[in-house]
Design a protein around this motif. Structure first.
Motif, PDB file in Angstrom:
ATOM      1  N   PRO A  74      42.783 -51.724  45.498  1.00 11.26           N
ATOM      2  CA  PRO A  74      42.273 -52.004  44.154  1.00 11.26           C
ATOM      3  C   PRO A  74      41.460 -53.303  44.103  1.00 11.26           C
ATOM      4  O   PRO A  74      41.796 -54.277  44.778  1.00 11.26           O
ATOM      5  CB  PRO A  74      43.553 -52.121  43.314  1.00 11.26           C
ATOM      6  CG  PRO A  74      44.556 -51.305  44.047  1.00 11.26           C
ATOM      7  CD  PRO A  74      44.242 -51.517  45.506  1.00 11.26           C
ATOM      8  N   VAL A  75      40.392 -53.260  43.322  1.00 10.39           N
ATOM      9  CA  VAL A  75      39.514 -54.424  43.150  1.00 10.39           C
ATOM     10  C   VAL A  75      39.157 -54.573  41.672  1.00 10.39           C
ATOM     11  O   VAL A  75      39.342 -53.657  40.880  1.00 10.39           O
ATOM     12  CB  VAL A  75      38.209 -54.291  43.981  1.00 10.39           C
ATOM     13  CG1 VAL A  75      38.497 -54.249  45.462  1.00 10.39           C
ATOM     14  CG2 VAL A  75      37.405 -53.071  43.560  1.00 10.39           C
ATOM     15  N   THR A  76      38.618 -55.728  41.327  1.00  7.51           N
ATOM     16  CA  THR A  76      38.162 -55.964  39.957  1.00  7.51           C
ATOM     17  C   THR A  76      36.677 -55.622  39.834  1.00  7.51           C
ATOM     18  O   THR A  76      35.965 -55.560  40.841  1.00  7.51           O
ATOM     19  CB  THR A  76      38.362 -57.441  39.560  1.00  7.51           C
ATOM     20  OG1 THR A  76      37.536 -58.249  40.409  1.00  7.51           O
ATOM     21  CG2 THR A  76      39.818 -57.868  39.688  1.00  7.51           C
ATOM     22  N   SER A  77      36.228 -55.460  38.611  1.00  5.81           N
ATOM     23  CA  SER A  77      34.797 -55.222  38.401  1.00  5.81           C
ATOM     24  C   SER A  77      33.992 -56.460  38.811  1.00  5.81           C
ATOM     25  O   SER A  77      32.860 -56.340  39.262  1.00  5.81           O
ATOM     26  CB  SER A  77      34.505 -54.820  36.954  1.00  5.81           C
ATOM     27  OG  SER A  77      34.951 -55.822  36.064  1.00  5.81           O
ATOM     28  N   GLU A 117      25.814 -57.904  43.991  1.00  2.00           N
ATOM     29  CA  GLU A 117      24.888 -58.876  43.410  1.00  2.00           C
ATOM     30  C   GLU A 117      24.266 -58.362  42.112  1.00  2.00           C
ATOM     31  O   GLU A 117      23.044 -58.381  41.922  1.00  2.00           O
ATOM     32  CB  GLU A 117      23.819 -59.277  44.428  1.00  2.00           C
ATOM     33  CG  GLU A 117      24.416 -59.939  45.663  1.00  2.00           C
ATOM     34  CD  GLU A 117      23.371 -60.284  46.722  1.00  2.00           C
ATOM     35  OE1 GLU A 117      22.210 -59.840  46.625  1.00  2.00           O
ATOM     36  OE2 GLU A 117      23.750 -61.015  47.658  1.00  2.00           O
ATOM     37  N   ILE A 118      25.152 -57.876  41.234  1.00  2.37           N
ATOM     38  CA  ILE A 118      24.738 -57.448  39.895  1.00  2.37           C
ATOM     39  C   ILE A 118      25.591 -58.210  38.885  1.00  2.37           C
ATOM     40  O   ILE A 118      26.576 -58.853  39.254  1.00  2.37           O
ATOM     41  CB  ILE A 118      24.892 -55.913  39.690  1.00  2.37           C
ATOM     42  CG1 ILE A 118      26.343 -55.468  39.884  1.00  2.37           C
ATOM     43  CG2 ILE A 118      23.953 -55.157  40.630  1.00  2.37           C
ATOM     44  CD1 ILE A 118      26.597 -53.997  39.585  1.00  2.37           C
ATOM     45  N   SER A 119      25.225 -58.149  37.630  1.00  3.43           N
ATOM     46  CA  SER A 119      25.983 -58.863  36.607  1.00  3.43           C
ATOM     47  C   SER A 119      27.336 -58.176  36.388  1.00  3.43           C
ATOM     48  O   SER A 119      27.447 -56.953  36.542  1.00  3.43           O
ATOM     49  CB  SER A 119      25.204 -58.908  35.291  1.00  3.43           C
ATOM     50  OG  SER A 119      25.172 -57.614  34.711  1.00  3.43           O
ATOM     51  N   PRO A 120      28.349 -58.939  36.006  1.00  3.45           N
ATOM     52  CA  PRO A 120      29.653 -58.334  35.706  1.00  3.45           C
ATOM     53  C   PRO A 120      29.572 -57.276  34.607  1.00  3.45           C
ATOM     54  O   PRO A 120      30.250 -56.258  34.681  1.00  3.45           O
ATOM     55  CB  PRO A 120      30.510 -59.524  35.268  1.00  3.45           C
ATOM     56  CG  PRO A 120      29.905 -60.693  35.967  1.00  3.45           C
ATOM     57  CD  PRO A 120      28.423 -60.408  35.983  1.00  3.45           C
ATOM     58  N   HIS A 167      28.886 -49.413  34.624  1.00  6.62           N
ATOM     59  CA  HIS A 167      28.877 -48.318  35.600  1.00  6.62           C
ATOM     60  C   HIS A 167      30.300 -47.852  35.924  1.00  6.62           C
ATOM     61  O   HIS A 167      30.548 -46.651  36.066  1.00  6.62           O
ATOM     62  CB  HIS A 167      28.151 -48.750  36.873  1.00  6.62           C
ATOM     63  CG  HIS A 167      26.679 -48.917  36.691  1.00  6.62           C
ATOM     64  ND1 HIS A 167      25.835 -47.871  36.362  1.00  6.62           N
ATOM     65  CD2 HIS A 167      25.889 -50.014  36.782  1.00  6.62           C
ATOM     66  CE1 HIS A 167      24.595 -48.312  36.267  1.00  6.62           C
ATOM     67  NE2 HIS A 167      24.596 -49.611  36.514  1.00  6.62           N
ATOM     68  N   ILE A 168      31.220 -48.780  36.013  1.00  2.86           N
ATOM     69  CA  ILE A 168      32.615 -48.427  36.296  1.00  2.86           C
ATOM     70  C   ILE A 168      33.196 -47.585  35.158  1.00  2.86           C
ATOM     71  O   ILE A 168      33.903 -46.606  35.402  1.00  2.86           O
ATOM     72  CB  ILE A 168      33.451 -49.695  36.572  1.00  2.86           C
ATOM     73  CG1 ILE A 168      33.088 -50.241  37.959  1.00  2.86           C
ATOM     74  CG2 ILE A 168      34.946 -49.408  36.466  1.00  2.86           C
ATOM     75  CD1 ILE A 168      33.636 -51.627  38.264  1.00  2.86           C
ATOM     76  N   LYS A 169      32.880 -47.936  33.917  1.00  2.00           N
ATOM     77  CA  LYS A 169      33.380 -47.155  32.770  1.00  2.00           C
ATOM     78  C   LYS A 169      32.876 -45.723  32.832  1.00  2.00           C
ATOM     79  O   LYS A 169      33.603 -44.778  32.509  1.00  2.00           O
ATOM     80  CB  LYS A 169      32.971 -47.815  31.452  1.00  2.00           C
ATOM     81  CG  LYS A 169      33.852 -48.988  31.099  1.00  2.00           C
ATOM     82  CD  LYS A 169      33.472 -49.609  29.770  1.00  2.00           C
ATOM     83  CE  LYS A 169      34.357 -50.816  29.546  1.00  2.00           C
ATOM     84  NZ  LYS A 169      33.967 -51.607  28.412  1.00  2.00           N
ATOM     85  N   LYS A 170      31.632 -45.540  33.245  1.00  2.37           N
ATOM     86  CA  LYS A 170      31.083 -44.181  33.388  1.00  2.37           C
ATOM     87  C   LYS A 170      31.858 -43.406  34.457  1.00  2.37           C
ATOM     88  O   LYS A 170      32.182 -42.231  34.277  1.00  2.37           O
ATOM     89  CB  LYS A 170      29.594 -44.228  33.753  1.00  2.37           C
ATOM     90  CG  LYS A 170      28.708 -44.762  32.665  1.00  2.37           C
ATOM     91  CD  LYS A 170      28.604 -43.775  31.534  1.00  2.37           C
ATOM     92  CE  LYS A 170      27.595 -44.232  30.493  1.00  2.37           C
ATOM     93  NZ  LYS A 170      27.537 -43.332  29.355  1.00  2.37           N
ATOM     94  N   LEU A 171      32.150 -44.066  35.568  1.00  3.08           N
ATOM     95  CA  LEU A 171      32.903 -43.409  36.652  1.00  3.08           C
ATOM     96  C   LEU A 171      34.347 -43.142  36.237  1.00  3.08           C
ATOM     97  O   LEU A 171      34.948 -42.155  36.665  1.00  3.08           O
ATOM     98  CB  LEU A 171      32.835 -44.252  37.927  1.00  3.08           C
ATOM     99  CG  LEU A 171      31.450 -44.302  38.573  1.00  3.08           C
ATOM    100  CD1 LEU A 171      31.372 -45.416  39.613  1.00  3.08           C
ATOM    101  CD2 LEU A 171      31.084 -42.961  39.183  1.00  3.08           C
TER     102      LEU A 171
END
Length: 196
Positions: free
Chosen positions: A36-39, A47-50, A56-60
């Protein structure tokens, strides 16, 4: 095949969620990490903004590819840890609908990304790989050919591979991430009159 252990992307909306190159990169980062990892971790790695990583994570998460694992308090801040689901994700190549071309593009991209990573590693580390192979250590390999199986044996092989992959989807102290892309198909299906 146990249907409850599968996520089958059936709709245009579900396919488009996975078709995003950034979302495919997020999945790859999380799979390589194997825990497990954090966003924020994902954002830093890519190298993208949090906020972009969270979007993108919410979509997945909507399609069940990523799920919540646990929270941890770090320096007084609650960190939300996420993981790749333990379910097998199918893009539905066997579904006969209006999204065949989208599925085809997605399949080609997934295979291409895996091959490109393989080719890049071979080109950059050929000497090291060659030396390790002589010692019996396999860092890379590819198999191609034809095997002859009954339908029952083919189903058994797919189940064995799926179970093995699921058992090794989490990192351990002495494991390393190996990327893979497996394709198997009944090569004589075009000539098989019994399925028409």
């Amino acid at each position: 095949m146990d249907k409850k252990n599968y996520i089958i992307l059936k709709t245009d909306k579900e396919l488009k969620i996975l078709m995003s190159p950034m979302r495919q990169k997020i999945i790859k980062v999380m799979e390589r990490e194997g825990k497990p990892v954090t966003s924020k971790y994902v954002a830093d790695k890519l190298e993208i903004s949090p906020s972009s990583a969270q979007h993108h994570i919410k979509k997945l998460e909507q399609v069940g590819i990523i799920e919540f694992d646990h929270n941890e308090i770090i320096n007084g801040i609650t960190a939300r840890y996420l993981r790749i689901t333990e379910k097998t994700v199918s893009i539905g190549q066997d579904i006969n609908d209006d999204f065949t071309s989208e599925r085809d593009i997605l399949a080609r991209n997934i295979l291409s990304e895996t091959y490109n990573g393989y080719k890049e590693l071979i080109n950059e580390k050929r000497q090291l790989i060659s030396e390790e192979y002589k010692k019996g250590n396999k860092f890379v390999d590819q198999l191609a050919g034809v095997i002859h199986l009954s339908t029952e044996e083919a189903n058994e092989l797919f189940d064995i591979i799926d179970d093995f992959i699921k058992q090794h989807s989490k990192a351990s102290n002495n494991s390393h991430p190996y990327e893979y892309a497996l394709i198997a198909y009944k090569a004589d299906l075009n000539n098989d009159k019994s399925v028409e």
